[in-house]
Design a protein around this motif. Structure first.
Motif, PDB file in Angstrom:
ATOM      1  N   MET A 137      -5.341  20.016 -12.324  1.00 61.26           N
ATOM      2  CA  MET A 137      -3.909  19.914 -12.489  1.00 61.26           C
ATOM      3  C   MET A 137      -3.204  18.789 -11.625  1.00 61.26           C
ATOM      4  O   MET A 137      -3.028  18.004 -12.407  1.00 61.26           O
ATOM      5  CB  MET A 137      -2.692  21.740 -11.563  1.00 61.26           C
ATOM      6  CG  MET A 137      -2.959  22.317 -12.560  1.00 61.26           C
ATOM      7  SD  MET A 137      -2.384  22.711 -14.443  1.00 61.26           S
ATOM      8  CE  MET A 137      -0.471  21.930 -13.835  1.00 61.26           C
ATOM      9  N   GLU A 138      -4.281  18.804 -10.269  1.00 59.56           N
ATOM     10  CA  GLU A 138      -4.012  17.511 -10.011  1.00 59.56           C
ATOM     11  C   GLU A 138      -4.541  16.037 -10.523  1.00 59.56           C
ATOM     12  O   GLU A 138      -3.886  15.442 -10.879  1.00 59.56           O
ATOM     13  CB  GLU A 138      -4.937  17.385  -8.856  1.00 59.56           C
ATOM     14  CG  GLU A 138      -4.652  15.744  -7.724  1.00 59.56           C
ATOM     15  CD  GLU A 138      -6.164  16.094  -6.363  1.00 59.56           C
ATOM     16  OE1 GLU A 138      -4.551  15.277  -5.392  1.00 59.56           O
ATOM     17  OE2 GLU A 138      -6.630  15.469  -6.719  1.00 59.56           O
ATOM     18  N   GLU A 141      -2.122  16.217 -13.710  1.00 63.18           N
ATOM     19  CA  GLU A 141      -0.005  15.390 -13.152  1.00 63.18           C
ATOM     20  C   GLU A 141      -0.399  14.172 -13.036  1.00 63.18           C
ATOM     21  O   GLU A 141       0.573  13.604 -13.347  1.00 63.18           O
ATOM     22  CB  GLU A 141      -0.020  16.231 -12.104  1.00 63.18           C
ATOM     23  CG  GLU A 141       0.568  17.525 -12.319  1.00 63.18           C
ATOM     24  CD  GLU A 141       0.385  18.756 -11.010  1.00 63.18           C
ATOM     25  OE1 GLU A 141       0.438  17.624  -9.707  1.00 63.18           O
ATOM     26  OE2 GLU A 141       0.493  19.574 -11.426  1.00 63.18           O
ATOM     27  N   LYS A 142      -1.327  13.304 -13.058  1.00 67.11           N
ATOM     28  CA  LYS A 142      -1.447  11.675 -13.462  1.00 67.11           C
ATOM     29  C   LYS A 142      -0.620  11.401 -14.648  1.00 67.11           C
ATOM     30  O   LYS A 142      -0.718   9.584 -14.906  1.00 67.11           O
ATOM     31  CB  LYS A 142      -2.796  11.266 -12.407  1.00 67.11           C
ATOM     32  CG  LYS A 142      -3.110  11.822 -11.546  1.00 67.11           C
ATOM     33  CD  LYS A 142      -4.464  11.493 -10.967  1.00 67.11           C
ATOM     34  CE  LYS A 142      -4.197  11.435  -9.527  1.00 67.11           C
ATOM     35  NZ  LYS A 142      -6.073  11.348  -9.152  1.00 67.11           N
ATOM     36  N   MET A 146       2.202  14.494 -19.064  1.00 71.41           N
ATOM     37  CA  MET A 146       2.273  16.274 -18.291  1.00 71.41           C
ATOM     38  C   MET A 146       3.956  15.837 -17.082  1.00 71.41           C
ATOM     39  O   MET A 146       4.245  16.445 -16.664  1.00 71.41           O
ATOM     40  CB  MET A 146       1.306  16.201 -17.201  1.00 71.41           C
ATOM     41  CG  MET A 146      -0.177  16.389 -17.843  1.00 71.41           C
ATOM     42  SD  MET A 146       0.669  18.443 -18.687  1.00 71.41           S
ATOM     43  CE  MET A 146       0.401  18.998 -16.668  1.00 71.41           C
ATOM     44  N   GLN A 147       4.048  14.954 -16.688  1.00 76.46           N
ATOM     45  CA  GLN A 147       5.406  13.735 -15.689  1.00 76.46           C
ATOM     46  C   GLN A 147       6.360  14.651 -16.770  1.00 76.46           C
ATOM     47  O   GLN A 147       7.421  15.420 -16.046  1.00 76.46           O
ATOM     48  CB  GLN A 147       5.364  12.516 -15.075  1.00 76.46           C
ATOM     49  CG  GLN A 147       3.794  12.302 -14.083  1.00 76.46           C
ATOM     50  CD  GLN A 147       3.657  11.320 -14.372  1.00 76.46           C
ATOM     51  OE1 GLN A 147       4.632  10.849 -14.387  1.00 76.46           O
ATOM     52  NE2 GLN A 147       2.419  10.339 -12.844  1.00 76.46           N
ATOM     53  N   ARG A 150       7.646  18.536 -16.640  1.00 73.72           N
ATOM     54  CA  ARG A 150       6.897  19.319 -15.807  1.00 73.72           C
ATOM     55  C   ARG A 150       7.377  21.170 -15.896  1.00 73.72           C
ATOM     56  O   ARG A 150       6.675  21.991 -15.283  1.00 73.72           O
ATOM     57  CB  ARG A 150       8.187  18.762 -14.618  1.00 73.72           C
ATOM     58  CG  ARG A 150       7.920  18.082 -14.318  1.00 73.72           C
ATOM     59  CD  ARG A 150       7.747  16.982 -12.435  1.00 73.72           C
ATOM     60  NE  ARG A 150       7.363  16.071 -12.084  1.00 73.72           N
ATOM     61  CZ  ARG A 150       6.256  15.539 -11.580  1.00 73.72           C
ATOM     62  NH1 ARG A 150       5.280  17.110 -11.208  1.00 73.72           N
ATOM     63  NH2 ARG A 150       5.924  14.758 -11.182  1.00 73.72           N
ATOM     64  N   HIS A 153       4.716  23.489 -16.278  1.00 78.35           N
ATOM     65  CA  HIS A 153       3.145  23.406 -15.321  1.00 78.35           C
ATOM     66  C   HIS A 153       3.068  24.916 -14.975  1.00 78.35           C
ATOM     67  O   HIS A 153       2.048  25.215 -14.448  1.00 78.35           O
ATOM     68  CB  HIS A 153       3.443  21.982 -14.148  1.00 78.35           C
ATOM     69  CG  HIS A 153       3.298  21.536 -14.555  1.00 78.35           C
ATOM     70  ND1 HIS A 153       3.382  19.986 -13.153  1.00 78.35           N
ATOM     71  CD2 HIS A 153       3.754  20.029 -15.973  1.00 78.35           C
ATOM     72  CE1 HIS A 153       3.353  18.684 -14.215  1.00 78.35           C
ATOM     73  NE2 HIS A 153       3.932  18.772 -15.245  1.00 78.35           N
ATOM     74  N   GLN A 157      -0.126  26.484 -15.106  1.00 79.36           N
ATOM     75  CA  GLN A 157      -1.238  26.760 -14.754  1.00 79.36           C
ATOM     76  C   GLN A 157      -1.604  28.562 -14.637  1.00 79.36           C
ATOM     77  O   GLN A 157      -2.652  29.419 -15.010  1.00 79.36           O
ATOM     78  CB  GLN A 157      -0.694  27.111 -13.419  1.00 79.36           C
ATOM     79  CG  GLN A 157      -0.404  25.633 -13.351  1.00 79.36           C
ATOM     80  CD  GLN A 157      -0.416  25.433 -11.838  1.00 79.36           C
ATOM     81  OE1 GLN A 157      -1.085  25.355 -10.157  1.00 79.36           O
ATOM     82  NE2 GLN A 157       1.253  24.807 -11.400  1.00 79.36           N
TER      83      GLN A 157
END
Length: 212
Positions: A137-138, A141-142, A146-147, A150, A153, A157
């Motif tokens: 996920m980290e 999210e970059k 993905m931004q 949100r 998310h 997950q």
């Protein structure tokens, strides 16, 4: 990520775990409502203390480290929840048999071994989803796309976590055999002497169901 959220979700998770651990205990070892209550409060308290404490400790830590806090809390709680919910097995022992399923007596050491294996299995079961998923996920999210989404998310997950569990539940349960064995030499002295007196050296190992 807030303290109230951590408290709420750890409480929900440990309440569920308490039910799972209770229903998967050795049914031949009854447990009172008072013991269930103490076990539930102790396990939930351990999870909350670990999660809230580590959350506060990692406020200035890298985001990835903070994302691993729930796993530490779950692992700590499992180490408390399972033995507490199955304490009667440790106190009174569980039934052990010979290779032909003939009952030989009750052993506390067999209970300890079985419960320890269940704890390891449960922690292993949760590990990939709670350790690898935060890394995935980290990285995701970059990305710009993905931004922009949100709101998805959370569902993403949950879907990925379900995928991990689909494989890890059977894999973790298969780490140790359901029908466990214990060397005669590792049994309590009284039980060992009793078995030797009745069967001589014909029973080198005893067997028992470790539960889930």
């Amino acid at each position: 990520r807030t303290v109230p959220a951590v408290v709420f979700w750890q409480w929900v998770n440990q309440s569920f775990n308490a039910i799972v651990n209770y229903t998967n205990r050795n049914a031949a070892s009854p447990i009172s409502l008072r013991q269930i209550g103490v076990a539930y409060v102790t396990a939930t308290g351990a999870a909350l203390a670990t999660a809230v404490g580590l959350n506060l400790y990692t406020k200035r830590a890298p985001p990835l480290l903070a994302r691993w806090v729930p796993f530490a809390a779950v692992a700590a709680a499992n180490c408390v929840n399972i033995p507490m919910m199955r304490q009667q097995e440790i106190i009174n022992g569980i039934t052990v048999t010979d290779g032909d399923n003939n009952e030989l007596g009750h052993s506390r050491r067999a209970a300890v071994k079985g419960i320890a294996q269940v704890v390891v299995s449960r922690i292993t079961m949760a590990a990939p989803g709670m350790i690898i998923l935060p890394i995935i996920m980290e990285r995701l999210e970059k990305f710009t796309f993905m931004q922009r989404i949100r709101v998805l998310h959370g569902p993403l997950q949950v879907l990925l976590c379900g995928g991990f569990l689909l494989f890890m539940v059977p894999a973790a349960c298969a780490l140790f055999p359901q029908r466990c064995s214990l060397s005669l030499a590792d049994l309590e002295l009284e039980l060992r002497d009793s078995i030797v007196a009745k069967h001589g050296d014909k029973v080198p190992y005893v067997y028992f169901n470790k539960g889930l």
